[in-house]
Write a protein that holds these residues in place. Structure first.
Motif, PDB file in Angstrom:
ATOM      1  N   GLU A  17       0.829  -1.203   0.000  1.00 52.95           N
ATOM      2  CA  GLU A  17       0.000   0.000   0.000  1.00 52.95           C
ATOM      3  C   GLU A  17       0.871   1.263   0.000  1.00 52.95           C
ATOM      4  O   GLU A  17       0.666   2.161  -0.814  1.00 52.95           O
ATOM      5  CB  GLU A  17      -0.932   0.006   1.210  1.00 52.95           C
ATOM      6  N   GLU A  18       1.853   1.303   0.877  1.00 50.78           N
ATOM      7  CA  GLU A  18       2.734   2.473   0.958  1.00 50.78           C
ATOM      8  C   GLU A  18       3.537   2.655  -0.333  1.00 50.78           C
ATOM      9  O   GLU A  18       3.647   3.766  -0.859  1.00 50.78           O
ATOM     10  CB  GLU A  18       3.689   2.329   2.142  1.00 50.78           C
ATOM     11  N   GLY A  19       4.110   1.571  -0.827  1.00 48.49           N
ATOM     12  CA  GLY A  19       4.936   1.647  -2.031  1.00 48.49           C
ATOM     13  C   GLY A  19       4.150   2.075  -3.255  1.00 48.49           C
ATOM     14  O   GLY A  19       4.627   2.874  -4.065  1.00 48.49           O
ATOM     15  N   LEU A  20       2.942   1.565  -3.407  1.00 50.01           N
ATOM     16  CA  LEU A  20       2.132   1.942  -4.563  1.00 50.01           C
ATOM     17  C   LEU A  20       1.672   3.395  -4.466  1.00 50.01           C
ATOM     18  O   LEU A  20       1.659   4.116  -5.457  1.00 50.01           O
ATOM     19  CB  LEU A  20       0.947   0.991  -4.714  1.00 50.01           C
ATOM     20  N   LYS A  21       1.321   3.838  -3.264  1.00 51.94           N
ATOM     21  CA  LYS A  21       0.924   5.238  -3.091  1.00 51.94           C
ATOM     22  C   LYS A  21       2.092   6.175  -3.391  1.00 51.94           C
ATOM     23  O   LYS A  21       1.905   7.221  -3.998  1.00 51.94           O
ATOM     24  CB  LYS A  21       0.389   5.475  -1.681  1.00 51.94           C
ATOM     25  N   GLU A  22       3.292   5.793  -2.967  1.00 54.24           N
ATOM     26  CA  GLU A  22       4.485   6.605  -3.256  1.00 54.24           C
ATOM     27  C   GLU A  22       4.727   6.728  -4.759  1.00 54.24           C
ATOM     28  O   GLU A  22       5.316   7.700  -5.212  1.00 54.24           O
ATOM     29  CB  GLU A  22       5.726   5.992  -2.594  1.00 54.24           C
ATOM     30  N   ASN A  23       4.288   5.737  -5.513  1.00 53.48           N
ATOM     31  CA  ASN A  23       4.460   5.736  -6.968  1.00 53.48           C
ATOM     32  C   ASN A  23       3.249   6.300  -7.696  1.00 53.48           C
ATOM     33  O   ASN A  23       3.131   6.163  -8.911  1.00 53.48           O
ATOM     34  CB  ASN A  23       4.764   4.321  -7.457  1.00 53.48           C
TER      35      ASN A  23
END
Length: 104
Positions: A17-23
């Motif tokens: 979730e965090e990684g996709l939001k950062e991207n």
């Protein structure tokens, strides 16, 4: 436009979730349970352009592998997540109200 339905093992939920939001990916998250992946899981609904599908898949793989490396253990490729792509245009009939044959 596609809708990706991605059932994620809870072990990877936060980091994905965090990684996709950062991207720049936006998603709707649904808590889910059952025997599909045999453990607790979360379902992400992600709207995605046709041209960005491979990039999203690669990014998800990278996030999971980096997390496993950081934690020092692998869950194996078959247990991270499973995803399905649905044509967004195919969902349109679900939004249209059917005519009631009794109300002519």
């Amino acid at each position: 436009m596609k809708l990706m339905v991605c059932v994620v093992q809870n072990y990877y939920r936060d980091v994905l979730e965090e990684g996709l939001k950062e991207n720049g990916y936006r998603m709707t998250e649904l808590a889910s349970s059952g025997g599909f992946l045999k453990r607790g899981n979360t379902t992400f609904l992600i709207g995605i352009k046709d041209t960005d599908i491979e990039n999203l898949k690669e990014r998800m793989k990278e996030i999971c592998l980096a997390y496993e490396k950081k934690k020092g253990k692998s869950k194996g490729p078959s247990s991270r997540y499973i995803s399905f792509l649905i044509q967004a245009k195919d969902a349109l009939p679900l939004m249209q109200q059917e005519k009631n044959p009794l109300n002519k």
